[in-house]
Scaffold this motif. Sequence first.
Motif, PDB file in Angstrom:
ATOM      1  N   GLY A   1       2.759   0.455  -4.315  1.00  0.00           N
ATOM      2  CA  GLY A   1       2.592   1.097  -2.821  1.00  0.00           C
ATOM      3  C   GLY A   1       2.680   2.711  -3.005  1.00  0.00           C
ATOM      4  O   GLY A   1       1.834   3.399  -2.311  1.00  0.00           O
TER       5      GLY A   1
ATOM      6  N   ILE B   1       1.228   6.145  -4.355  1.00  0.00           N
ATOM      7  CA  ILE B   1       0.244   6.713  -4.798  1.00  0.00           C
ATOM      8  C   ILE B   1       0.419   8.191  -5.210  1.00  0.00           C
ATOM      9  O   ILE B   1       0.928   8.752  -4.664  1.00  0.00           O
ATOM     10  CB  ILE B   1      -0.886   6.832  -3.772  1.00  0.00           C
ATOM     11  CG1 ILE B   1      -1.257   5.332  -3.183  1.00  0.00           C
ATOM     12  CG2 ILE B   1      -2.177   7.511  -4.264  1.00  0.00           C
ATOM     13  CD1 ILE B   1      -2.253   5.376  -1.985  1.00  0.00           C
TER      14      ILE B   1
ATOM     15  N   ASN C   1      -4.630   1.219  -2.739  1.00  0.00           N
ATOM     16  CA  ASN C   1      -3.459   0.362  -2.384  1.00  0.00           C
ATOM     17  C   ASN C   1      -3.738  -1.085  -2.911  1.00  0.00           C
ATOM     18  O   ASN C   1      -2.800  -1.948  -3.306  1.00  0.00           O
ATOM     19  CB  ASN C   1      -3.072   0.113  -1.171  1.00  0.00           C
ATOM     20  CG  ASN C   1      -2.282   1.275  -0.516  1.00  0.00           C
ATOM     21  OD1 ASN C   1      -1.516   1.806  -1.252  1.00  0.00           O
ATOM     22  ND2 ASN C   1      -2.098   1.564   0.840  1.00  0.00           N
ATOM     23  N   HIS C   2      -5.091  -1.421  -3.151  1.00  0.00           N
ATOM     24  CA  HIS C   2      -5.288  -2.824  -3.480  1.00  0.00           C
ATOM     25  C   HIS C   2      -6.174  -3.098  -4.703  1.00  0.00           C
ATOM     26  O   HIS C   2      -6.183  -4.206  -5.251  1.00  0.00           O
ATOM     27  CB  HIS C   2      -6.203  -3.543  -2.263  1.00  0.00           C
ATOM     28  CG  HIS C   2      -5.433  -3.898  -0.924  1.00  0.00           C
ATOM     29  ND1 HIS C   2      -4.095  -4.607  -1.215  1.00  0.00           N
ATOM     30  CD2 HIS C   2      -5.391  -3.406   0.267  1.00  0.00           C
ATOM     31  CE1 HIS C   2      -3.368  -4.797   0.001  1.00  0.00           C
ATOM     32  NE2 HIS C   2      -4.136  -3.957   0.707  1.00  0.00           N
TER      33      HIS C   2
ATOM     34  N   LYS D   1      -1.663  -5.468   6.784  1.00  0.00           N
ATOM     35  CA  LYS D   1       0.109  -5.345   6.591  1.00  0.00           C
ATOM     36  C   LYS D   1       0.726  -6.319   7.559  1.00  0.00           C
ATOM     37  O   LYS D   1       2.010  -6.807   6.857  1.00  0.00           O
ATOM     38  CB  LYS D   1      -0.065  -3.745   6.979  1.00  0.00           C
ATOM     39  CG  LYS D   1       1.414  -3.186   6.502  1.00  0.00           C
ATOM     40  CD  LYS D   1       1.500  -1.663   6.699  1.00  0.00           C
ATOM     41  CE  LYS D   1       2.761  -1.201   5.817  1.00  0.00           C
ATOM     42  NZ  LYS D   1       3.169   0.257   5.863  1.00  0.00           N
TER      43      LYS D   1
END
Length: 529
Positions: A6, A8, A113-114, A160
């Motif tokens: 999560g 960055i 994020n993915h 989320k």
Amino acid sequence: MKRSSGKIKKLDKYLIFGLGIIAAVLVLAATSKYGAGLSPDAVAYLYAAESFKDGRGFLYFGYSTPMIQWPPLFPAVIALVSALGLSAAAAARVINAVVFGLTVVLSGFWFRNHIRFIPLAITGTLAVLLSVPLLTVSGYAWSEPLFVFLVVSFLLSTEKYFIEGKKKSYWLSALFAAMACLARYVGVIGVLTGAVLLLLKEGRITSRIKEAFIFGLVSGIPLSAWAIRNYIHSSTLFGNRTPSVYTLGETSDLAFRTVMQWFIPLRQLDERVDFNLALWTAVVLAVAVLAIIAALIAIARLNRLKKWNRVNVAAWSRQNIGPVLPAALFVVFYCAYMVYTASSVAFDRINDRLMCPVYIPLIFLMFYMLDNIPILFYRYLKNRVLNYALLVLAALWLVYPACGVYRNVERGLLYGIGMKAETGWTQSELMKELPVYAKRGAIYTNFAERTYAHAGIFSEYVPRKGSLPEYGLEAFLKKIDKGGDAYLAWFEREGMLQTLLTPGELEEYLILEPVFKADDGVLYRIDAR
């Protein structure tokens, strides 16, 4: 390979924000010489913003009646920004530039994020920045950029909550869905997507039904209130709609071709070769199926040779369903709605503008898939060979949309966007004369949007035949009876609404005295009989 955490890195954040700034600059550059692109819808938004700022409510351009054809969020935002001292058109230009930049930033964080392989996540963000459909709509004074931003915000919040179950995300999802409905009526697809996702979520069925019901209720209240207001003013929820001239098959083909054009130069292929889209699509799908079968055979072979640690398919599916499902459902529901609606009621021919809300979800799904393919071969192909091979292919593909972006910006700088690029209208002698008479009285015309685009005049349309009473002859005659100077600028040009009353028909009820004649039309003084 582990999924990206999560957190960055600062460098990645700076890079993503930098891409967002570039996106905003591209829009500002394309509109720097002639301003935001104009179309009939764009002029209607600007007029509604002006009337709202003046305290007259949201009025419909061309008739000064309550606006019911569009929801109010975009004109309200324009009015708010223009209160800082900007014109409505300048405010719309700034809003859409900023919103496009924010959309690129939001997409960048979504991808980062993915998508495990960071260079691929950045390449996906570049694909959003270099999106021809998104840059095109951002150059106009249209509501689509704001709607796309709200859709992406909705998808992130919904995803989320679907994964983590935090109530804050639940309420944010409902809020963004509600705002999307107030940006464009098709925002109801967000409400549908959210409700279906909540029903598919883990947990007791009664809890899921309760959450879906409350979500639909909360996110639908603002649009319902607007629909009630519309009904009070016009006895219709969202305005009169005429039947479509397109069949379901034709709208399906248009939607498919529009989306395919984002990924391959379909129009150029059609022009240069006898390109059969259906045939080539079948070929591509057949190759894809064969590739999947070959991959499965290879995996089975590697498993037998014990050169591969077996993949837990169930665990892999649970891990990936959360990020994929919201985007996939929205794309399916939106495309189905658009195709069906376009074949039922008349509005613009399906094009980039109407389909652009699915661009970012599709790009996310594409790059998410590219990121997951190497997982199957990760322990067999060391040093991320496949990752870098797919990255190179994605980077090479970016050349195609980048060329389209360059052409768009160049056209905007040289000629303007939309009605601003209509050189024939800018040279009209009748159009040049209108500002003089607009100072003397009201201007009525058969091309009201053009008078704003090329003369800066908010004029009104002559009455329509077979429409709502507020757009008809009786309402028009009441305006004339109130007194004051009034003029009819009648342009002899193609593209006029066929339902408008002509000067010959109006002369049965009014006195029309020619005061100025030009090659492309006549200006009449209007007096009551």
